[in-house]
Design a protein around this motif. Structure first.
Motif, PDB file in Angstrom:
ATOM      1  N   UNK A  30       0.912  -1.069   0.023  1.00 32.94           N
ATOM      2  CA  UNK A  30       0.126   0.222   0.149  1.00 32.94           C
ATOM      3  C   UNK A  30       0.706   1.250   0.084  1.00 32.94           C
ATOM      4  N   UNK A  31       0.501   2.118  -0.819  1.00 33.46           N
ATOM      5  CA  UNK A  31       1.243   3.243  -0.817  1.00 33.46           C
ATOM      6  C   UNK A  31       0.896   4.400  -1.699  1.00 33.46           C
ATOM      7  N   UNK A  32       1.289   5.759  -1.302  1.00 30.56           N
ATOM      8  CA  UNK A  32       1.154   6.947  -2.245  1.00 30.56           C
ATOM      9  C   UNK A  32       2.544   7.409  -2.738  1.00 30.56           C
ATOM     10  N   UNK A  33       2.951   7.426  -4.039  1.00 29.92           N
ATOM     11  CA  UNK A  33       4.111   7.804  -4.481  1.00 29.92           C
ATOM     12  C   UNK A  33       3.828   9.298  -5.050  1.00 29.92           C
TER      13      UNK A  33
ATOM     14  N   UNK B 295      -3.214   1.918  -4.084  1.00 27.98           N
ATOM     15  CA  UNK B 295      -2.915   3.164  -3.760  1.00 27.98           C
ATOM     16  C   UNK B 295      -2.724   4.083  -5.150  1.00 27.98           C
ATOM     17  N   UNK B 296      -1.876   5.176  -5.376  1.00 24.98           N
ATOM     18  CA  UNK B 296      -1.780   5.761  -6.552  1.00 24.98           C
ATOM     19  C   UNK B 296      -0.521   6.646  -6.536  1.00 24.98           C
ATOM     20  N   UNK B 297      -0.338   7.342  -7.594  1.00 30.08           N
ATOM     21  CA  UNK B 297       0.808   8.297  -7.792  1.00 30.08           C
ATOM     22  C   UNK B 297       0.052   9.761  -7.319  1.00 30.08           C
ATOM     23  N   UNK B 298       0.707  10.689  -6.888  1.00 29.01           N
ATOM     24  CA  UNK B 298       0.375  12.122  -6.810  1.00 29.01           C
ATOM     25  C   UNK B 298       1.274  12.903  -7.278  1.00 29.01           C
ATOM     26  N   UNK B 299       0.988  13.891  -7.949  1.00 32.88           N
ATOM     27  CA  UNK B 299       2.011  14.937  -8.423  1.00 32.88           C
ATOM     28  C   UNK B 299       2.112  15.928  -7.889  1.00 32.88           C
TER      29      UNK B 299
ATOM     30  N   UNK C 145      -8.656  15.045  -2.221  1.00 34.25           N
ATOM     31  CA  UNK C 145      -9.643  14.195  -2.288  1.00 34.25           C
ATOM     32  C   UNK C 145      -9.256  12.899  -3.203  1.00 34.25           C
ATOM     33  N   UNK C 146      -8.414  13.212  -3.966  1.00 34.91           N
ATOM     34  CA  UNK C 146      -8.089  11.749  -4.670  1.00 34.91           C
ATOM     35  C   UNK C 146      -7.110  11.018  -3.982  1.00 34.91           C
ATOM     36  N   UNK C 147      -6.226  11.554  -3.302  1.00 34.03           N
ATOM     37  CA  UNK C 147      -5.420  10.848  -2.274  1.00 34.03           C
ATOM     38  C   UNK C 147      -6.211  10.005  -1.253  1.00 34.03           C
TER      39      UNK C 147
END
Length: 377
Positions: free
Chosen positions: A204-207, A268-272, A285-287
């Motif tokens: 699980x993670x947010x990059x 999880x997902x990637x956040x820029x 909100x997406x995070x």
């Protein structure tokens, strides 16, 4: 008669000569025995010395492995801090409409472990401020309780025992806090940073990803100022062999870190950083949706907390007011652009959103618009 006497005399002399010969042979054997014994002794000493050297080498390796294990234990064995008034902070002190909103730990064992992973200089401290503001739950760190608080008004998230499962996310640079490729490769090849260790988060993670050109300078200022989050380097620092080495390191490790986590994350997902800066509310909100967070009182997100978070998103607790940059050489620029291209391909292969190249500051005098367009596609 004389010849007979001579023969008899000669035969009588033989026993004496024989005894002399045996005496010589005995001495020779003794000498040979001493030589053999000496050679055996020397051989045994050599074998003993060799085995001792192996033992010392083994102890050194065991010591290194133990040191790695100690780092892992220390990183994830901070004193637990229960949720109480002493570990509750108020990030917006002085704002009468927001100062009553608190940040604290979630209940023990109520939050699964989620990594918030990024290359240093990607804006993770600012991102943590946003996440804590809108959720009211501390983020933790995998890098030790000696890290400075992320806000000046009080913060206890860095003290958390990460096995409490009481933080919303855990900051983890995953071996990238180095300053050259060799150190990075040594760190990421040990037990702390291999895929099995990333399983600590159960994939699980947010990059969090930022334009590597901006990251290059932000991380350089951090290192040059003695790990000061608000410090800066001098103009003369951005030239010469050390600067070349730093550019090489960032270009390589920025892409390698992103690639490892793109492959590792299953939930999880990637956040820029650039999109979070431009469209903070929607990206937050997406995070939060990706980590399955819902405010228990005002789902899915408390609008008042969101309002206060957005209102104070430009706070400067850990932000540089000035940041020197210098023009990059064509060689440096090509390496960074190659890294961008590599990560872009990985994101597209994963089916995740692409890098927001349109928001990157990529302009350079000796780069044609056609070349820039290639990386924007």
């Amino acid at each position: 008669m004389k010849p007979q006497a001579f023969v008899i005399a000669s035969s009588r002399a033989l026993p004496g000569n024989h005894r002399g010969t045996r005496h010589v042979m005995t001495n020779v054997r003794r000498i040979l025995n001493l030589v053999c014994a000496s050679m055996v002794g020397l051989l045994l000493m050599a074998i003993t010395s060799f085995l001792y050297s192996l033992h010392v080498l083994e102890l050194r390796w065991m010591s290194r492995l133990q040191a790695v294990a100690d780092v892992r234990r220390d990183q994830f064995s901070f004193p637990a801090h229960p949720v109480n008034v002493e570990t509750t902070s108020y990030p917006w002190v002085g704002d009468p409409t927001c100062q009553h909103h608190a940040v604290q730990f979630a209940k023990n064992q109520s939050r699964p472990k989620w990594a918030l992973t990024s290359f240093p200089g990607s804006g993770v401290t600012w991102t943590r401020q946003l996440i804590e503001g809108v959720t009211g739950i501390y983020t933790g760190t995998a890098h030790g309780s000696n890290e400075p608080p992320i806000v000046s008004t009080g913060h206890y998230g860095n003290w958390a025992d990460l096995n409490c499962d009481c933080t919303i996310l855990i900051k983890d640079h995953d071996g990238t806090s180095a300053n050259n490729i060799l150190d990075y490769l040594e760190t990421t090849s040990n037990l702390t940073s291999n895929p099995a260790w990333r399983d600590y988060y159960q994939h699980r993670g947010i990059l969090l990803i930022r334009n590597p050109i901006d990251t290059l300078f932000t991380y350089a200022h951090y290192l040059l100022s003695g790990n000061d989050q608000k410090g800066t380097g001098r103009p003369e620092d951005f030239a010469g062999p050390h600067w070349d080495e730093h550019v090489d390191y960032v270009a390589f490790a920025w892409a390698d870190h992103a690639e490892r986590w793109i492959q590792n994350i299953k939930e999880g997902t990637v956040v820029f950083y650039e999109r979070l800066l431009q469209d903070t509310e929607n990206e937050l909100r997406r995070l939060l949706k990706a980590i399955h967070f819902t405010d228990p009182n005002r789902p899915p997100v408390d609008p008042e907390r969101m309002r206060c978070t957005l209102q104070h998103k430009n706070r400067s607790d850990r932000k540089r007011t000035k940041k020197l940059t210098v023009p990059l050489s064509s060689k440096h620029y090509a390496k960074l652009m190659s890294s961008i291209d590599k990560v872009q391909r990985m994101l597209l292969k994963k089916g995740w959103p692409p890098l927001p190249i349109d928001l990157y500051d990529l302009r350079k005098p000796d780069v044609t618009p056609a070349a820039l367009q290639h990386y924007k596609e």
